[in-house]
Design a protein around this motif. Sequence first.
Motif, PDB file in Angstrom:
ATOM      1  N   ALA A   3       0.847  -1.189   0.000  1.00  0.00           N
ATOM      2  CA  ALA A   3       0.000   0.000   0.000  1.00  0.00           C
ATOM      3  C   ALA A   3       0.885   1.242   0.000  1.00  0.00           C
ATOM      4  CB  ALA A   3      -0.924   0.012   1.215  1.00  0.00           C
ATOM      5  N   TRP A   4       0.423   2.277  -0.680  1.00  0.00           N
ATOM      6  CA  TRP A   4       1.107   3.577  -0.614  1.00  0.00           C
ATOM      7  C   TRP A   4       0.679   4.284   0.652  1.00  0.00           C
ATOM      8  CZ3 TRP A   4       4.888   5.443  -3.698  1.00  0.00           C
ATOM      9  CH2 TRP A   4       5.126   4.783  -4.906  1.00  0.00           C
ATOM     10  N   ARG A   5       1.666   4.864   1.363  1.00  0.00           N
ATOM     11  CA  ARG A   5       1.337   5.544   2.616  1.00  0.00           C
ATOM     12  C   ARG A   5       2.030   6.911   2.654  1.00  0.00           C
ATOM     13  NH1 ARG A   5      -0.163   2.493   7.734  1.00  0.00           N
ATOM     14  NH2 ARG A   5       2.003   2.255   8.297  1.00  0.00           N
ATOM     15  N   VAL A   6       1.346   7.838   3.285  1.00  0.00           N
ATOM     16  CA  VAL A   6       1.863   9.193   3.476  1.00  0.00           C
ATOM     17  C   VAL A   6       2.150   9.377   4.961  1.00  0.00           C
ATOM     18  CG1 VAL A   6       1.338  11.660   3.326  1.00  0.00           C
ATOM     19  CG2 VAL A   6       0.630  10.109   1.479  1.00  0.00           C
ATOM     20  N   HIS A   7       3.424   9.582   5.296  1.00  0.00           N
ATOM     21  CA  HIS A   7       3.826   9.769   6.696  1.00  0.00           C
ATOM     22  C   HIS A   7       4.004  11.250   7.053  1.00  0.00           C
ATOM     23  CE1 HIS A   7       4.719   5.486   7.704  1.00  0.00           C
ATOM     24  NE2 HIS A   7       4.851   5.398   6.390  1.00  0.00           N
ATOM     25  N   GLY A   8       4.163  12.083   6.044  1.00  0.00           N
ATOM     26  CA  GLY A   8       4.316  13.516   6.263  1.00  0.00           C
ATOM     27  C   GLY A   8       3.852  14.253   5.019  1.00  0.00           C
ATOM     28  N   PHE A  60      -1.418   7.681   6.242  1.00  0.00           N
ATOM     29  CA  PHE A  60      -2.648   7.284   5.560  1.00  0.00           C
ATOM     30  C   PHE A  60      -2.324   6.850   4.141  1.00  0.00           C
ATOM     31  CE2 PHE A  60      -2.254  11.779   4.459  1.00  0.00           C
ATOM     32  CZ  PHE A  60      -2.580  11.790   3.109  1.00  0.00           C
ATOM     33  N   THR A  61      -3.268   6.115   3.564  1.00  0.00           N
ATOM     34  CA  THR A  61      -3.173   5.678   2.178  1.00  0.00           C
ATOM     35  C   THR A  61      -4.131   6.515   1.342  1.00  0.00           C
ATOM     36  OG1 THR A  61      -2.585   3.407   2.771  1.00  0.00           O
ATOM     37  CG2 THR A  61      -3.531   3.755   0.578  1.00  0.00           C
ATOM     38  N   PRO A  62      -3.647   7.252   0.325  1.00  0.00           N
ATOM     39  CA  PRO A  62      -4.554   8.018  -0.532  1.00  0.00           C
ATOM     40  C   PRO A  62      -5.362   7.094  -1.437  1.00  0.00           C
ATOM     41  CG  PRO A  62      -2.251   8.748  -0.750  1.00  0.00           C
ATOM     42  CD  PRO A  62      -2.240   7.435  -0.045  1.00  0.00           C
ATOM     43  N   GLY A  63      -6.230   7.711  -2.230  1.00  0.00           N
ATOM     44  CA  GLY A  63      -7.072   6.961  -3.164  1.00  0.00           C
ATOM     45  C   GLY A  63      -8.504   6.978  -2.696  1.00  0.00           C
ATOM     46  N   VAL A  64      -9.361   7.737  -3.395  1.00  0.00           N
ATOM     47  CA  VAL A  64     -10.713   7.964  -2.891  1.00  0.00           C
ATOM     48  C   VAL A  64     -11.804   7.223  -3.662  1.00  0.00           C
ATOM     49  CG1 VAL A  64     -10.155  10.185  -1.845  1.00  0.00           C
ATOM     50  CG2 VAL A  64     -10.868  10.105  -4.242  1.00  0.00           C
ATOM     51  N   GLU A  65     -11.445   6.520  -4.756  1.00  0.00           N
ATOM     52  CA  GLU A  65     -12.461   5.705  -5.429  1.00  0.00           C
ATOM     53  C   GLU A  65     -11.797   4.557  -6.175  1.00  0.00           C
ATOM     54  OE1 GLU A  65     -14.779   7.657  -8.455  1.00  0.00           O
ATOM     55  OE2 GLU A  65     -13.057   8.795  -9.191  1.00  0.00           O
ATOM     56  N   LEU A  66     -12.552   3.454  -6.299  1.00  0.00           N
ATOM     57  CA  LEU A  66     -11.967   2.242  -6.880  1.00  0.00           C
ATOM     58  C   LEU A  66     -13.036   1.352  -7.481  1.00  0.00           C
ATOM     59  CD1 LEU A  66     -12.540  -0.475  -4.892  1.00  0.00           C
ATOM     60  CD2 LEU A  66     -11.194   0.917  -3.341  1.00  0.00           C
ATOM     61  N   ILE A  86     -18.012  -0.740  -7.376  1.00  0.00           N
ATOM     62  CA  ILE A  86     -17.253   0.491  -7.233  1.00  0.00           C
ATOM     63  C   ILE A  86     -17.483   0.978  -5.809  1.00  0.00           C
ATOM     64  CG2 ILE A  86     -17.326   1.084  -9.673  1.00  0.00           C
ATOM     65  CD1 ILE A  86     -19.535   3.075  -9.071  1.00  0.00           C
ATOM     66  N   ALA A  87     -16.473   1.614  -5.244  1.00  0.00           N
ATOM     67  CA  ALA A  87     -16.567   1.961  -3.829  1.00  0.00           C
ATOM     68  C   ALA A  87     -15.727   3.179  -3.506  1.00  0.00           C
ATOM     69  CB  ALA A  87     -16.111   0.778  -2.964  1.00  0.00           C
ATOM     70  N   GLN A  88     -16.093   3.825  -2.416  1.00  0.00           N
ATOM     71  CA  GLN A  88     -15.310   4.906  -1.824  1.00  0.00           C
ATOM     72  C   GLN A  88     -14.758   4.420  -0.491  1.00  0.00           C
ATOM     73  OE1 GLN A  88     -18.474   8.197  -2.291  1.00  0.00           O
ATOM     74  NE2 GLN A  88     -16.509   9.253  -2.166  1.00  0.00           N
ATOM     75  N   PRO A  89     -13.474   4.138  -0.413  1.00  0.00           N
ATOM     76  CA  PRO A  89     -12.905   3.711   0.868  1.00  0.00           C
ATOM     77  C   PRO A  89     -12.852   4.880   1.842  1.00  0.00           C
ATOM     78  CG  PRO A  89     -11.172   3.994  -0.755  1.00  0.00           C
ATOM     79  CD  PRO A  89     -12.462   4.197  -1.477  1.00  0.00           C
ATOM     80  N   GLU A  90     -12.822   4.554   3.107  1.00  0.00           N
ATOM     81  CA  GLU A  90     -12.773   5.579   4.142  1.00  0.00           C
ATOM     82  C   GLU A  90     -11.323   5.782   4.579  1.00  0.00           C
ATOM     83  OE1 GLU A  90     -16.023   5.260   7.191  1.00  0.00           O
ATOM     84  OE2 GLU A  90     -16.371   3.379   6.136  1.00  0.00           O
ATOM     85  N   LEU A  91     -10.859   7.018   4.469  1.00  0.00           N
ATOM     86  CA  LEU A  91      -9.518   7.334   4.927  1.00  0.00           C
ATOM     87  C   LEU A  91      -9.442   7.158   6.433  1.00  0.00           C
ATOM     88  CD1 LEU A  91      -8.983  10.503   2.719  1.00  0.00           C
ATOM     89  CD2 LEU A  91      -8.178   8.173   2.279  1.00  0.00           C
ATOM     90  N   PRO A  92      -8.298   6.698   6.951  1.00  0.00           N
ATOM     91  CA  PRO A  92      -6.972   6.725   6.342  1.00  0.00           C
ATOM     92  C   PRO A  92      -6.603   5.535   5.464  1.00  0.00           C
ATOM     93  CG  PRO A  92      -6.787   5.983   8.610  1.00  0.00           C
ATOM     94  CD  PRO A  92      -8.232   6.316   8.389  1.00  0.00           C
ATOM     95  N   ASP A  93      -7.525   4.649   5.167  1.00  0.00           N
ATOM     96  CA  ASP A  93      -7.210   3.442   4.396  1.00  0.00           C
ATOM     97  C   ASP A  93      -7.802   3.558   2.997  1.00  0.00           C
ATOM     98  OD1 ASP A  93      -5.902   2.186   6.614  1.00  0.00           O
ATOM     99  OD2 ASP A  93      -7.887   1.837   7.472  1.00  0.00           O
ATOM    100  N   GLY A  94      -7.052   4.243   2.109  1.00  0.00           N
ATOM    101  CA  GLY A  94      -7.541   4.534   0.781  1.00  0.00           C
ATOM    102  C   GLY A  94      -7.274   3.439  -0.233  1.00  0.00           C
TER     103      GLY A  94
END
Length: 330
Positions: A3-8, A60-66, A86-94
Amino acid sequence: MRAWRVHGNGEPREAMRLEEVPDPEPGPGRLLLRVRAANVNFPDALLCRGHYQVRPPLPFTPGVELCGEVLAAGEGTTTETGTRVIAQPELPDGAFAELVVVDETRCAPAPEALDDAEAAALHIGYQTGWFGLHRRARLQPGETLLVHAAAGGVGSAAVQLGKAAGATVVGVVGGPAKAATARELGCDTVIDRHAVDGVRGLAEAVKEATGGRGADVVYDPVGGDAYTASTKCVAFEGRIVVVGFAGGTIPTPGLNHALVKNYSILGLHWGLYNTHDPAAVRACHEELTKLAARGAIKPLVSERVPLEAAADAVQRVADGTTTGRVVVRP
């Protein structure tokens, strides 16, 4: 899983890191999905920068639709495994991951007429366009619709929806390549903003294309000079739909100008409908599925990239160098 993650917070290319993280498990009311395709949206870049209206906790992992396939279902769910949704994941797990857990209520059947990448690009952009044009602006057949950034992900959806509604569509783009794309999408007139003289030149070009009347509805995901030009070429009783500020500048409208020219400024925050009127969101999905089935809409997917290229894809969307939609394929 990966998974791609953003730490800062920072620019996507620097802020996003591809990491190994534990596989998620679905709790009550939730579905475990294998991500088949995840669409890149401009808000993904804003999330990385820390500039979005929602600021998820780090990391968190970006990505708001899949578009995904149901692998397992939690207690109380009714969706069968193997279903394509098709779905919209809930952040922080994108969505920029191999697996994701989503609330069943935030899923909808993927239209059979669309492949995985196209389905992943359907929900947010086309729902935003549909609510903006029909619910907010009440676009009518025969009216003229002006779409800024007409070759981009958000703009291309508005172009197709406008044509499906029987409107004459004027598309504004930046450069010859994007102009060609806008024509292929169905724009009746295409204006290259690089080929006209600034705000005044753009407004004059729209007036010329509309026989001096101006645009009945303006769809503006750009802001800044695009908005300013819109106020100079909006028709009597016209409606300007404010969708976003991809240009980086938030306009400060002169309400005296709206009064004198008799036009409306309409804000659109589509996400609020999920809270205030979820039934309308479901009805919109049904309408979009019908439009896709008869070929009236089809998300313009310009690139399908592997998971490893997601950070670069988000950066390029943020920089405005892409056309249509860029979709990540884990």
